[in-house]
Design a protein around this motif. Structure first.
Motif, PDB file in Angstrom:
ATOM      1  N   LEU A   1      -8.975   6.017  -2.888  1.00 39.19           N
ATOM      2  CA  LEU A   1      -8.011   5.501  -1.928  1.00 39.19           C
ATOM      3  C   LEU A   1      -7.164   4.401  -2.561  1.00 39.19           C
ATOM      4  O   LEU A   1      -7.678   3.585  -3.330  1.00 39.19           O
ATOM      5  N   PRO A   2      -5.891   4.362  -2.241  1.00 45.11           N
ATOM      6  CA  PRO A   2      -5.033   3.301  -2.778  1.00 45.11           C
ATOM      7  C   PRO A   2      -5.338   1.964  -2.106  1.00 45.11           C
ATOM      8  O   PRO A   2      -5.779   1.924  -0.958  1.00 45.11           O
ATOM      9  N   GLU A   3      -5.108   0.874  -2.818  1.00 42.24           N
ATOM     10  CA  GLU A   3      -5.301  -0.445  -2.234  1.00 42.24           C
ATOM     11  C   GLU A   3      -4.275  -0.707  -1.146  1.00 42.24           C
ATOM     12  O   GLU A   3      -3.130  -0.259  -1.227  1.00 42.24           O
ATOM     13  N   ILE A   4      -4.704  -1.427  -0.116  1.00 38.48           N
ATOM     14  CA  ILE A   4      -3.814  -1.911   0.927  1.00 38.48           C
ATOM     15  C   ILE A   4      -3.988  -3.415   0.995  1.00 38.48           C
ATOM     16  O   ILE A   4      -5.100  -3.904   1.222  1.00 38.48           O
ATOM     17  N   ASP A   5      -2.909  -4.156   0.776  1.00 35.19           N
ATOM     18  CA  ASP A   5      -2.986  -5.625   0.756  1.00 35.19           C
ATOM     19  C   ASP A   5      -4.069  -6.124  -0.195  1.00 35.19           C
ATOM     20  O   ASP A   5      -4.797  -7.073   0.108  1.00 35.19           O
TER      21      ASP A   5
ATOM     22  N   PRO B   1       0.373   7.144   4.896  1.00 39.21           N
ATOM     23  CA  PRO B   1      -0.420   5.923   5.123  1.00 39.21           C
ATOM     24  C   PRO B   1       0.344   4.630   4.870  1.00 39.21           C
ATOM     25  O   PRO B   1       0.274   3.699   5.673  1.00 39.21           O
ATOM     26  N   GLN B   2       1.086   4.537   3.760  1.00 45.36           N
ATOM     27  CA  GLN B   2       1.771   3.295   3.448  1.00 45.36           C
ATOM     28  C   GLN B   2       2.845   2.975   4.480  1.00 45.36           C
ATOM     29  O   GLN B   2       3.032   1.823   4.872  1.00 45.36           O
ATOM     30  N   SER B   3       3.553   3.993   4.944  1.00 44.98           N
ATOM     31  CA  SER B   3       4.561   3.782   5.978  1.00 44.98           C
ATOM     32  C   SER B   3       3.921   3.273   7.263  1.00 44.98           C
ATOM     33  O   SER B   3       4.455   2.379   7.934  1.00 44.98           O
ATOM     34  N   ASP B   4       2.749   3.830   7.602  1.00 47.06           N
ATOM     35  CA  ASP B   4       2.035   3.382   8.804  1.00 47.06           C
ATOM     36  C   ASP B   4       1.650   1.910   8.679  1.00 47.06           C
ATOM     37  O   ASP B   4       1.810   1.125   9.628  1.00 47.06           O
ATOM     38  N   VAL B   5       1.124   1.529   7.505  1.00 45.96           N
ATOM     39  CA  VAL B   5       0.709   0.146   7.273  1.00 45.96           C
ATOM     40  C   VAL B   5       1.911  -0.789   7.388  1.00 45.96           C
ATOM     41  O   VAL B   5       1.832  -1.857   8.006  1.00 45.96           O
ATOM     42  N   ASP B   6       3.027  -0.393   6.805  1.00 43.73           N
ATOM     43  CA  ASP B   6       4.232  -1.223   6.855  1.00 43.73           C
ATOM     44  C   ASP B   6       4.719  -1.404   8.286  1.00 43.73           C
ATOM     45  O   ASP B   6       5.168  -2.499   8.673  1.00 43.73           O
ATOM     46  N   THR B   7       4.637  -0.348   9.082  1.00 45.80           N
ATOM     47  CA  THR B   7       5.085  -0.422  10.480  1.00 45.80           C
ATOM     48  C   THR B   7       4.248  -1.429  11.259  1.00 45.80           C
ATOM     49  O   THR B   7       4.784  -2.284  11.974  1.00 45.80           O
ATOM     50  N   ILE B   8       2.929  -1.336  11.123  1.00 42.33           N
ATOM     51  CA  ILE B   8       2.044  -2.248  11.853  1.00 42.33           C
ATOM     52  C   ILE B   8       2.255  -3.684  11.378  1.00 42.33           C
ATOM     53  O   ILE B   8       2.333  -4.625  12.186  1.00 42.33           O
ATOM     54  N   LYS B   9       2.385  -3.881  10.062  1.00 44.81           N
ATOM     55  CA  LYS B   9       2.614  -5.226   9.522  1.00 44.81           C
ATOM     56  C   LYS B   9       3.882  -5.830  10.110  1.00 44.81           C
ATOM     57  O   LYS B   9       3.902  -6.992  10.541  1.00 44.81           O
ATOM     58  N   THR B  10       4.940  -5.040  10.154  1.00 44.67           N
ATOM     59  CA  THR B  10       6.208  -5.521  10.700  1.00 44.67           C
ATOM     60  C   THR B  10       6.067  -5.924  12.160  1.00 44.67           C
ATOM     61  O   THR B  10       6.577  -6.974  12.584  1.00 44.67           O
TER      62      THR B  10
END
Length: 354
Positions: free
Chosen positions: A216-220, A121-130
């Protein structure tokens, strides 16, 4: 106003199937990348049980809920901002939305191939953010030369140019524009650039059916909204009474759609007020803190321009006292002027003269 939310995510995070379930709209949901090219757009009613209670009192000819527009674009991949996977075309479709909702894969179905071959999940979030940051940098790289020419002719253009350069510098440091602490004037100066990273972000965790209560872990800095696309798909095929029973069996208090919309309203600072009578009972969406004339303007600009006063009752009084007449007889129907700050659930009738 009708809220518009763009839905993004990597391929095969369950985004399209979730969109289909939430909007009850037929769409293509396949377990391979780029199954969809054109955006899917669906309008859905905002769930609000207060409408039904008002309708029991006023027996209107029709009930009209507030609506939310969902714009589902094809899955993004690394390099989307440079056109990888037709990413530029996809991103253009959500530049006019009020917010962006990212679907993040938490489910573990081995039959659904993940674009990066693993569930992270975190890698996916980072990809979209980038990709969103890079897309905005490309927008600014095109805009800044034009703004430099305008700044030579117009003093206001200088401020706009300085703001654009400030945002570009923040993006280079991998910060979304929304997190740069821009003033209201700065936000207004670059509004017409429709920067993707200026939009509030919501996150959906697409979880396995038996993991709806997982931590669930926090995102942003925010906890993502847990939704199971499989459960939502099942709910979308049931009648309301059957859906309520199904949710009770699963221990779910409200549907994923309801949770998502309520979270979007909270994030964007929105609320609803109502108009109700024999013709229709209707919900209207306004910003929290809106004054009476602004609320009237959502119905028609003439209502705001010629605003005189608003007859107002709270939802609680309206239901408890049996409607407008009961509120009037009990002295609970108020006459509010231009400075009245509308409260969530107010029932309002506007007097205006143009």
């Amino acid at each position: 106003m009708s809220l518009s939310i763009g839905i993004v995510g990597l391929p095969n995070v369950g985004k399209s199937s979730l969109f289909t379930a939430l909007t009850k709209k037929t769409g293509l949901a396949a377990n391979y990348p780029f199954a969809t090219i054109d955006p899917n757009v669906g309008m859905v009613p905002v769930p609000d049980t207060r409408l039904e209670e008002l309708a029991k009192i006023d027996h209107p000819a029709k009930i009209i809920p507030a609506t939310v527009e969902f714009v589902d674009i094809a899955g993004l991949v690394a390099g989307a901002s440079q056109g990888e996977g037709l990413g530029n075309k996809f991103l253009a479709n959500i530049r006019e939305t009020d917010a962006i909702c990212e679907v993040v894969r938490f489910f573990s179905d081995p039959n659904v191939e993940h674009v990066s071959k693993k569930v992270d999940p975190q890698s996916d979030v980072d990809t979209i953010k980038t990709e969103l940051i890079l897309a905005d940098m490309a927008t600014l790289e095109k805009a800044i030369p034009r703004l430099e020419k305008e700044a030579k002719r117009d003093k206001d253009g200088v401020f706009k140019l300085e703001t654009a350069k400030k945002v570009y510098a923040g993006l280079e440091e991998e910060h979304r524009a929304l997190t740069l602490g821009l003033s209201d004037d700065e936000k207004a100066a670059i509004k017409d650039l429709c920067l993707l990273t200026m939009k509030p972000m919501l996150y959906i965790a697409n979880v396995d059916e038996d993991k709806m209560d997982m931590e669930l872990p926090e995102i942003d800095g925010q906890i993502p909204v847990p939704i199971s696309a499989k459960i939502e798909a099942d709910l979308s095929e049931l009648e309301p009474d059957e859906a309520a029973m199904f949710m009770e069996e699963l221990g779910i208090k409200e549907s994923g759609l309801s949770r998502l919309i309520h979270e979007a309203y909270r994030l964007l600072g929105l609320q609803s007020y109502f108009t109700s009578g024999p013709d229709e009972t209707r919900a209207w969406t306004i910003p929290v803190g809106a004054k009476a004339p602004q609320a009237a303007g959502v119905i028609h600009t003439d209502f705001e321009r010629g605003f005189i006063k608003a007859e107002t009752a709270s939802y609680e009084d309206y239901v408890r006292l049996g409607g407008e007449k009961g509120c009037r007889d009990a002295g609970r129907l108020r006459q509010e002027g231009k400075e009245y700050v509308v409260q969530d659930g107010d029932i309002m009738h506007f007097k205006f003269n143009v």
